[in-house]
Design a protein around this motif. Structure first.
Motif, mmCIF file in Angstrom:
data_model
loop_
_atom_site.group_PDB
_atom_site.id
_atom_site.type_symbol
_atom_site.label_atom_id
_atom_site.label_comp_id
_atom_site.label_asym_id
_atom_site.label_seq_id
_atom_site.Cartn_x
_atom_site.Cartn_y
_atom_site.Cartn_z
ATOM 1 N N ILE A 153 -14.984 -89.464 -51.760
ATOM 2 C CA ILE A 153 -13.971 -88.417 -51.582
ATOM 3 C C ILE A 153 -12.572 -89.014 -51.691
ATOM 4 O O ILE A 153 -11.698 -88.474 -52.367
ATOM 5 N N LYS A 205 -17.598 -80.502 -44.852
ATOM 6 C CA LYS A 205 -17.821 -79.316 -45.688
ATOM 7 C C LYS A 205 -18.959 -79.541 -46.677
ATOM 8 O O LYS A 205 -19.852 -78.698 -46.825
ATOM 9 N N GLN A 206 -18.963 -80.701 -47.356
ATOM 10 C CA GLN A 206 -20.019 -81.010 -48.320
ATOM 11 C C GLN A 206 -21.387 -81.049 -47.647
ATOM 12 O O GLN A 206 -22.374 -80.514 -48.166
ATOM 13 N N VAL A 215 -8.405 -85.972 -43.854
ATOM 14 C CA VAL A 215 -8.697 -85.002 -44.916
ATOM 15 C C VAL A 215 -10.084 -85.266 -45.506
ATOM 16 O O VAL A 215 -10.866 -84.339 -45.762
ATOM 17 N N ALA A 216 -10.416 -86.549 -45.730
ATOM 18 C CA ALA A 216 -11.718 -86.919 -46.304
ATOM 19 C C ALA A 216 -12.860 -86.548 -45.360
ATOM 20 O O ALA A 216 -13.920 -86.079 -45.805
ATOM 21 N N GLU A 237 -13.463 -82.849 -45.603
ATOM 22 C CA GLU A 237 -14.162 -82.524 -46.841
ATOM 23 C C GLU A 237 -15.628 -82.956 -46.766
ATOM 24 O O GLU A 237 -16.525 -82.257 -47.246
#
Length: 539
Positions: A140, A52-53, A45-46, A49
């Motif tokens: 994150i 995405k960042q 999940v991290a 993310e």
């Protein structure tokens, strides 16, 4: 309603919801884990993310600073997805029964050490990238809030302190004001705030942990106050002040296209200081006659490796082309003091303001200097570029610079690359350069007085030390006499002299500077029309 006082950096008023930048990272603690599958899932999940960042950062950089600068975020995306890196993290979780944060920290250290030990310079430089990627994943996983300035609504930024690189990377359109617990009114960050034309306070004694994101705040740079949860009556009054500021700005806009000339016919150039290619829009919007200081060091800040010659060339060329035939004075690398860059490996110094910085780095590490000079000489073909060298203290330094410029010119000639050796000048920002200004004037095409450092060195006061703000007197007779001495010696040798430091925007001294005979004042874009108004009203 809570009110705090501080030191004003820019005298304006703003109101908006706050975004608190709490940079106190939580320590990474090793924890015993029984459900390793859940920790592995947290890593997945991290990673998603993080990708995405980095995608958001890539798009922002691509738009504002070009493809070459944006490429670092694309590289970080590839690293964060790397199978070996991810497998190592998950293996540490499963074999040692540890939490995801600790596994990422260990894997990051292992990979960084591996890259650092390689013979190839490029691969060694990737060690910093791995650490950066690992820190992103840890933040994150820990739930540390990352402010996305691209999607943020216009806000008041509240922080413990802000570095120059952090400030320059912010989206100027999304910042209404900023307030910091620490910092000096004479710091480089304060200078950037004035350039961005936003109300700002420093040295505000407040507890960040008690301030919630989204709280309404009023920043009054005139009174030096910040008020959280203002009353309805105060909100109404502030809205009137903001409207008045807009009306005053509209009146100044009527001066666009007018000359910077006194009633008696004395003309003075009013240029603008900038720190990024994107700031050219502010220069044109405020109708500056040219750019008196392009801080090229901001091409080096906020990244993990040196900008290439091509990257610098494209930036300088773009600024020159956008400004058409207007003068663009580019200051060579001025890293050091409060502008720290990890990959330069400068080390800690007891007094960095008096240390290894600016032209001293360039002369001691000529490969870095030559890369920038090649880019500058090539870009000079495309516009009215001038080059300015900072922190000069002797004629010998100028002669060394000239020798290196000739070597660069010879290299470009041998390669058949178009270039032009432009006008070259020096910054007068040390007492030594003022005392030697008569001799120095015969070696260069112009002087530009850096009043921030000149004041600091003349008064023996560290301008970064907020405890000394009451002693820091930029109007000190010694400082003004030095400005006059440098100006007179420049004119005696037939060259022009200007000011590119903060003092150039001090409206209490504008008339004095015109009387001294200064040929140019280079200021924050927001101050150009204000100075034009004063000059045009002078007898």
């Amino acid at each position: 309603m809570d009110k705090f006082t501080g030191k004003s950096v820019f005298k304006g008023v703003a109101m908006g919801n706050v975004v608190v930048l709490d940079k106190k990272d939580k320590p990474v603690v090793r924890e015993k884990i029984t459900d390793t599958d859940s920790e592995v899932a947290r890593v997945d999940v991290a990673v998603a993310e993080g990708i995405k960042q980095l995608g958001v950062l890539y798009d922002k950089a691509l738009k504002e600073v070009g493809e070459a600068s944006a490429a670092i975020f694309e590289a970080h995306q590839m690293m964060i997805e790397d199978m070996d890196y991810n497998d190592s993290i998950k293996n540490i979780i499963r074999t040692e029964n540890v939490n995801a944060e600790f596994a990422v920290a260990v894997a990051g250290d292992n990979f960084a050490e591996m890259f650092a030990a390689m013979d190839d310079d490029y691969m060694r430089a990737r060690a910093a990238d791995i650490r950066d990627v690992s820190n992103r994943l840890i933040n994150i996983l820990q739930g540390n809030e990352v402010v996305d300035f691209s999607s943020m609504e216009p806000s008041v930024i509240i922080a413990d302190d802000l570095t120059p690189s952090e400030t320059v990377q912010m989206d100027k359109e999304k910042i209404l004001a900023f307030v910091t617990v620490h910092g000096s009114t004479n710091s480089h960050t304060a200078i950037l705030a004035r350039m961005m034309n936003i109300p700002a306070l420093v040295s505000v004694d407040m507890d960040l942990s008690k301030i919630k994101n989204g709280t309404l705040a009023v920043v009054d740079g005139i009174k030096g106050e910040v008020t959280f949860d203002p009353s309805a009556e105060m909100q109404c009054e502030v809205k009137k002040q903001i409207q008045k500021q807009k009306e005053q700005a509209e009146l100044l806009n009527q001066l666009k296209g007018k000359e910077n000339v006194t009633k008696s016919g004395k003309k003075i150039n009013i240029y603008a200081n900038i720190g990024a290619v994107s700031d050219v829009a502010l220069v044109l919007e405020n109708d500056a006659s040219g750019i008196g200081l392009f801080r090229s060091e901001f091409l080096y800040l906020g990244r993990e490796d040196f900008p290439s010659e091509e990257e610098q060339f494209r930036a300088y060329k773009q600024v020159a082309q956008n400004m058409a035939d207007k003068k663009v004075i580019i200051r060579t690398l001025d890293i050091g003091a409060d502008k720290k860059v990890d990959y330069f490996n400068l080390g800690e110094e007891d007094n960095p303001a008096l240390g290894y910085r600016a032209i001293r780095i360039c002369l001691k590490q000529p490969d870095i200097f030559k890369t920038q000079l090649r880019a500058l000489l090539r870009a000079a073909v495309y516009g009215n570029i001038s080059i300015m060298y900072p922190m000069i203290i002797s004629v010998d330094e100028v002669k060394q610079i000239k020798k290196i410029v000739k070597e660069v010119a010879d290299e470009l000639t041998s390669l058949g690359i178009d270039f032009r050796i432009p006008e070259q000048g020096i910054m007068i920002e040390t007492p030594a350069s003022v005392i030697m200004s008569e001799e120095l004037a015969h070696e260069v095409d112009f002087f530009s007085i850096g009043t921030n450092d000149l004041t600091q060195y003349t008064l023996a006061i560290d301008r970064q030390n907020s405890k000394l703000d009451d002693f820091y007197d930029s109007h000190h007779p010694a400082v003004l006499r030095m400005i006059k001495m440098a100006t007179d010696n420049a004119h005696k040798a037939g060259i022009w002299c200007g000011i590119c430091g903060e003092l150039g925007a001090d409206t209490e001294l504008t008339e004095e500077f015109v009387k001294m005979g200064l040929d140019e004042l280079s200021v924050s874009p927001s101050m150009v029309l204000k100075l034009r108004k004063i000059v045009r009203e002078m007898d």
